[in-house]
Design a protein around this motif. Structure first.
Motif, PDB file in Angstrom:
ATOM      1  N   ARG A 153       2.977   0.389   3.828  1.00 37.10           N
ATOM      2  CA  ARG A 153       2.626  -0.771   4.433  1.00 37.10           C
ATOM      3  C   ARG A 153       2.433  -1.893   3.586  1.00 37.10           C
ATOM      4  NH1 ARG A 153      -2.107  -2.975   6.039  1.00 37.10           N
ATOM      5  NH2 ARG A 153      -3.867  -1.610   5.560  1.00 37.10           N
ATOM      6  N   GLU A 175       0.032   4.455  -0.290  1.00 38.23           N
ATOM      7  CA  GLU A 175      -0.330   5.542   0.423  1.00 38.23           C
ATOM      8  C   GLU A 175       0.167   5.496   2.052  1.00 38.23           C
ATOM      9  OE1 GLU A 175      -2.404   4.122  -1.775  1.00 38.23           O
ATOM     10  OE2 GLU A 175      -1.925   5.783  -3.239  1.00 38.23           O
ATOM     11  N   GLU A 176      -0.171   4.097   2.642  1.00 36.64           N
ATOM     12  CA  GLU A 176      -0.061   3.875   3.951  1.00 36.64           C
ATOM     13  C   GLU A 176       1.341   3.433   4.230  1.00 36.64           C
ATOM     14  OE1 GLU A 176      -3.085   1.314   5.511  1.00 36.64           O
ATOM     15  OE2 GLU A 176      -4.681   2.617   4.555  1.00 36.64           O
ATOM     16  N   ASN A 188       1.007  -1.195   0.112  1.00 41.32           N
ATOM     17  CA  ASN A 188       0.041  -0.028  -0.108  1.00 41.32           C
ATOM     18  C   ASN A 188       0.737   1.319  -0.006  1.00 41.32           C
ATOM     19  OD1 ASN A 188      -1.698   2.314   0.834  1.00 41.32           O
ATOM     20  ND2 ASN A 188      -3.122   0.813   1.650  1.00 41.32           N
ATOM     21  N   GLU A 197       0.259  -4.794   2.496  1.00 39.46           N
ATOM     22  CA  GLU A 197      -1.219  -5.322   2.963  1.00 39.46           C
ATOM     23  C   GLU A 197      -1.416  -6.757   2.934  1.00 39.46           C
ATOM     24  OE1 GLU A 197      -3.988  -3.490   0.261  1.00 39.46           O
ATOM     25  OE2 GLU A 197      -3.992  -1.757   1.215  1.00 39.46           O
TER      26      GLU A 197
END
Length: 360
Positions: free
Chosen positions: A305, A302-303, A300, A307
């Protein structure tokens, strides 16, 4: 009928294997499918339990055993065959664990020796028939070599300790499966290993491996080595001289290869994902690993990390069942409580499926 008894190695004691194991065994439904026995060290598992309780509120307990038949195999208790190789002094202090603390020890001979011995132990238990299948968490190839065990990875350890000469690694994510003509060698050497006899052996092992999973008439795709599968010698002769003769021999034996020749490597996995084949024979490590990990590893952006870190590694051709996670030791994540257990759960389920197919 008793549920399959599965021996699970803890992996590198300074990686995220212990935490992943705790997370996997915190699912009550897993105990409906099998009897899990962890092989590792109580010192590392106790720390992983502390982290799991702090981060996820998981409250499980250890039951240390000397042999598999002493296990309780009930949810809420993790049965552990403790090899006592990692001293408590090497584990972070958990007396006041306000927040998870990483090991920060990295790859080392102690971790390599411990991880290696866990693997040797589950192999021994399986060879003696004391467990039905083996599942491995990740180990560090660097660490086991630092400990004096000169193997390229799990696959080679299993082959050596079971006396297996013809074997191959299978990666799987759902219905997408791939086996390899070669794995942990240089690309230059991998090209030299594309020989008719080896390609034929891997096709045969792939066929039998699919049958072990309950697929009655496996459809096998065979990747070419060169661009466009060589274009009849324009871009290389390996297909003409080695791969196609192996395919012809396999088809004479009744093995189903729908394309009847090698398939260009840049299209074969799209076809496999579309259901054309049950398994693909890849010619070298990255040719098979990249498409599987592209599907199973999801980041991910945006985050910032992961997923998903999914996929299973199975060694075919062995006299025992072995499935494994398809990721590394996660030493940088150890102690954080953020590692995903999905690949381990998938590996356990693959092992259980193979046990059940074998016993039909």
């Amino acid at each position: 009928m008793l549920k399959p008894l599965v021996g699970i190695t803890m992996g590198d004691p300074f990686g995220n294997g212990p935490e992943i194991t705790v997370k996997a065994l915190s699912d009550e439904k897993l105990y409906e499918r099998c009897r899990p026995l962890v092989v590792g060290d109580a010192s590392s598992m106790k720390y992983a339990l502390k982290v799991a309780k702090k981060v996820d509120g998981v409250d499980l307990h250890l039951n240390v055993v000397d042999k598999p038949e002493e296990g309780k195999y009930t949810f809420g208790t993790i049965d552990l065959l403790d090899l006592s190789l990692v001293p408590e002094t090497e584990i972070p202090d958990t007396s006041d664990l306000e927040s998870p603390k990483p090991f920060k020890i990295g790859a080392c001979a102690l971790g390599g020796e411990a991880a290696f011995q866990y693997v040797v132990k589950v192999i021994d238990l399986a060879m003696k028939g004391e467990i039905d299948a083996t599942v491995t968490n990740a180990l560090s190839k660097e660490a086991i070599n630092m400990a004096g065990h000169h193997f390229a990875g799990h696959t080679e350890i299993y082959a050596s300790y079971t006396g297996t000469k013809k074997y191959t690694m299978m990666l799987a994510h759902g219905d997408l499966r791939v086996v390899h003509v070669s794995t942990h060698v240089s690309l230059r050497e991998a090209c030299d290993r594309v020989k008719k006899d080896r390609v034929l052996d891997v096709i045969r092992i792939a066929n039998e491996g699919c049958k072990a999973l309950g697929i009655k008439e496996p459809k096998i795709g065979v990747a070419g080595l060169n661009p466009h599968s060589g274009e009849n010698g324009m871009f290389g002769w390996e297909e003409v001289e080695e791969i196609h003769p192996a395919i012809e021999e396999a088809m004479k034996e009744g093995i189903l290869i729908p394309d009847k020749r090698s398939t260009p490597p840049d299209t074969i996995f799209s076809k496999a994902a579309g259901g054309w084949y049950d398994i693909v024979v890849a010619m070298y490590h990255d040719q098979g690993h990249i498409p599987l990990k592209l599907k199973g590893f999801v980041y991910n952006r945006e985050e910032k990390r992961w997923e998903a870190v999914e996929g299973v590694n199975v060694t075919l051709g062995l006299p025992i069942i072995r499935a494994s996670v398809d990721h590394g030791t996660g030493i940088d994540l150890a102690g954080s409580g953020r590692s995903s257990e999905v690949s381990l759960v998938n590996a356990i389920d693959y092992a259980v499926q193979m046990v059940r197919s074998k016993n039909k």
